[in-house]
Scaffold this motif. Structure first.
Motif, mmCIF file in Angstrom:
data_model
loop_
_atom_site.group_PDB
_atom_site.id
_atom_site.type_symbol
_atom_site.label_atom_id
_atom_site.label_comp_id
_atom_site.label_asym_id
_atom_site.label_seq_id
_atom_site.Cartn_x
_atom_site.Cartn_y
_atom_site.Cartn_z
ATOM 1 N N THR A 56 2.689 13.185 -2.052
ATOM 2 C CA THR A 56 3.309 12.340 -3.076
ATOM 3 C C THR A 56 3.049 10.869 -2.786
ATOM 4 O OG1 THR A 56 5.049 13.982 -3.464
ATOM 5 C CG2 THR A 56 5.472 11.731 -4.221
ATOM 6 N N LEU A 57 3.211 10.484 -1.519
ATOM 7 C CA LEU A 57 2.949 9.090 -1.145
ATOM 8 C C LEU A 57 1.464 8.768 -1.274
ATOM 9 C CD1 LEU A 57 3.785 6.356 -0.090
ATOM 10 C CD2 LEU A 57 3.712 7.284 2.236
ATOM 11 N N LEU A 58 0.612 9.679 -0.844
ATOM 12 C CA LEU A 58 -0.828 9.449 -0.969
ATOM 13 C C LEU A 58 -1.232 9.294 -2.431
ATOM 14 C CD1 LEU A 58 -2.258 11.970 1.674
ATOM 15 C CD2 LEU A 58 -2.015 9.488 1.889
ATOM 16 N N GLY A 59 -0.561 10.032 -3.308
ATOM 17 C CA GLY A 59 -0.838 9.900 -4.732
ATOM 18 C C GLY A 59 -0.488 8.523 -5.261
ATOM 19 N N ALA A 60 0.602 7.944 -4.714
ATOM 20 C CA ALA A 60 0.980 6.587 -5.117
ATOM 21 C C ALA A 60 -0.074 5.586 -4.653
ATOM 22 C CB ALA A 60 2.352 6.232 -4.529
ATOM 23 N N PHE A 61 -0.594 5.792 -3.444
ATOM 24 C CA PHE A 61 -1.659 4.917 -2.949
ATOM 25 C C PHE A 61 -2.919 5.075 -3.794
ATOM 26 C CE2 PHE A 61 0.649 4.980 1.244
ATOM 27 C CZ PHE A 61 0.860 3.615 1.313
ATOM 28 N N ALA A 62 -3.176 6.289 -4.255
ATOM 29 C CA ALA A 62 -4.348 6.525 -5.104
ATOM 30 C C ALA A 62 -4.233 5.741 -6.403
ATOM 31 C CB ALA A 62 -4.504 8.018 -5.391
ATOM 32 N N GLU A 63 -3.031 5.710 -6.960
ATOM 33 C CA GLU A 63 -2.810 4.955 -8.194
ATOM 34 C C GLU A 63 -3.145 3.475 -7.993
ATOM 35 O OE1 GLU A 63 -2.103 5.927 -11.089
ATOM 36 O OE2 GLU A 63 -1.283 7.940 -10.930
ATOM 37 N N ALA A 64 -2.802 2.978 -6.803
ATOM 38 C CA ALA A 64 -3.017 1.561 -6.509
ATOM 39 C C ALA A 64 -4.418 1.284 -5.959
ATOM 40 C CB ALA A 64 -1.969 1.075 -5.508
ATOM 41 N N GLY A 65 -5.169 2.342 -5.657
ATOM 42 C CA GLY A 65 -6.486 2.156 -5.052
ATOM 43 C C GLY A 65 -6.387 1.575 -3.657
ATOM 44 N N ASP A 66 -5.271 1.852 -2.970
ATOM 45 C CA ASP A 66 -5.013 1.307 -1.632
ATOM 46 C C ASP A 66 -5.577 2.255 -0.576
ATOM 47 O OD1 ASP A 66 -4.037 0.292 0.753
ATOM 48 O OD2 ASP A 66 -2.005 -0.038 0.014
ATOM 49 N N VAL A 67 -6.839 2.035 -0.222
ATOM 50 C CA VAL A 67 -7.519 2.911 0.731
ATOM 51 C C VAL A 67 -6.905 2.813 2.127
ATOM 52 C CG1 VAL A 67 -9.721 3.424 1.854
ATOM 53 C CG2 VAL A 67 -9.667 2.802 -0.572
ATOM 54 N N SER A 68 -6.625 1.603 2.593
ATOM 55 C CA SER A 68 -6.080 1.429 3.942
ATOM 56 C C SER A 68 -4.709 2.086 4.075
ATOM 57 C CB SER A 68 -5.996 -0.061 4.303
ATOM 58 O OG SER A 68 -5.122 -0.746 3.418
ATOM 59 N N GLY A 69 -3.863 1.935 3.058
ATOM 60 C CA GLY A 69 -2.545 2.555 3.092
ATOM 61 C C GLY A 69 -2.645 4.069 3.116
ATOM 62 N N ALA A 70 -3.550 4.610 2.304
ATOM 63 C CA ALA A 70 -3.738 6.061 2.266
ATOM 64 C C ALA A 70 -4.244 6.579 3.605
ATOM 65 C CB ALA A 70 -4.722 6.425 1.157
ATOM 66 N N HIS A 71 -5.180 5.857 4.210
ATOM 67 C CA HIS A 71 -5.698 6.278 5.514
ATOM 68 C C HIS A 71 -4.608 6.207 6.593
ATOM 69 C CE1 HIS A 71 -9.742 6.214 3.826
ATOM 70 N NE2 HIS A 71 -10.169 6.748 4.956
ATOM 71 N N ARG A 72 -3.796 5.178 6.517
ATOM 72 C CA ARG A 72 -2.717 5.027 7.509
ATOM 73 C C ARG A 72 -1.758 6.207 7.463
ATOM 74 N NH1 ARG A 72 -0.828 0.822 5.625
ATOM 75 N NH2 ARG A 72 1.147 1.486 4.717
ATOM 76 N N TRP A 73 -1.388 6.599 6.251
ATOM 77 C CA TRP A 73 -0.421 7.691 6.130
ATOM 78 C C TRP A 73 -1.063 9.059 6.313
ATOM 79 C CZ3 TRP A 73 4.576 8.083 6.646
ATOM 80 C CH2 TRP A 73 5.337 6.915 6.544
ATOM 81 N N PHE A 74 -2.350 9.178 6.050
ATOM 82 C CA PHE A 74 -3.035 10.428 6.376
ATOM 83 C C PHE A 74 -3.015 10.640 7.887
ATOM 84 C CE2 PHE A 74 -6.648 13.051 7.547
ATOM 85 C CZ PHE A 74 -6.589 14.090 6.626
#
Length: 226
Positions: free
Chosen positions: A164-182
């Motif tokens: 769910t959080l990664l999906g929010a990062f996807a909406e924002a195109g926030d690659v660094s945030g998505a990688h951090r939480w992955f």
């Protein structure tokens, strides 16, 4: 370059054929790519004018009976016989999910606070529902805040929480945030599923990062999740 365009087109085509993510997420990814390349739709992926990309409305299910769910939960709490804990928890989760379906983020958060005051156990489903409400309106900060609150509250997040959080990062195109939480997801011992990898691909595509999108596509194939 033509090579970069071909790579991203391949990634997006695979994503569009296999994803279970929201329609908006896939479309936003393809739109961002096409706009960055200044090209027509790739492999049949339809684009829209640039001005519409960041403001596409999140669909809301106006037919969900939020007020009915709230009335039921209040009745459960007011039960003279003392409602079982599981009944309180289930009816409470129903309220949060109804809030999420209608895009009522503040209302969902207010109900979670009421749960605490009423000593209703807040399980992972309730937290996930609150996160989903925030993610539906592309509010990364609030979505992340609820996941952190879940962890601080001693509730163990599951793959749905992280997705769910990664999906929010996807909406924002926030690659660094998505990688951090992955990374935090794997460190927590939560195994990524197909949705996780597809979301990472969508994030990279939304940011028009063709090499990274291809890398995640290869990782998804290596994990035998396609």
């Amino acid at each position: 370059t033509l090579q970069t365009e071909d790579k991203m087109a391949s990634c997006l085509w695979t994503l569009s054929q296999t994803t279970r993510q929201s329609h908006r997420q896939v479309c936003s990814a393809s739109q961002a790519l096409a706009l960055s390349l200044g090209k027509a739709p790739l492999n049949g992926v339809v684009t829209v004018p640039a001005a519409r990309v960041p403001t596409l409305p999140r669909p809301r299910d106006v037919h969900v009976d939020l007020w009915g769910a709230e009335r039921h939960f209040k009745a459960v709490l007011a039960s003279k016989d003392g409602a079982p804990r599981v009944s309180k928890m289930r009816s409470g989760v129903d309220v949060i999910q109804a809030c999420a379906a209608r895009g009522e983020v503040s209302r969902a958060e207010a109900w979670l606070l009421r749960f605490r005051r009423a000593r209703v156990f807040i399980n992972v489903r309730a937290y996930n529902a609150a996160m989903h409400a925030c993610a539906r309106v592309a509010d990364v900060v609030r979505t992340e805040g609820w996941l952190l609150g879940m962890i601080d509250g001693g509730v163990e997040p599951n793959v749905i929480s992280f997705n769910t959080l990664l999906g929010a990062f996807a909406e924002a195109g926030d690659v660094s945030g998505a990688h951090r939480w992955f990374s935090r997801m794997t460190e927590a011992g939560v195994e990524a599923d197909a949705v996780t990898y597809r979301t990472m691909i969508a994030t990279c595509a939304r940011a028009a990062n063709a090499p990274l999108a291809e890398e995640w596509l290869l990782r998804m194939k290596a994990a035998m999740l396609t």
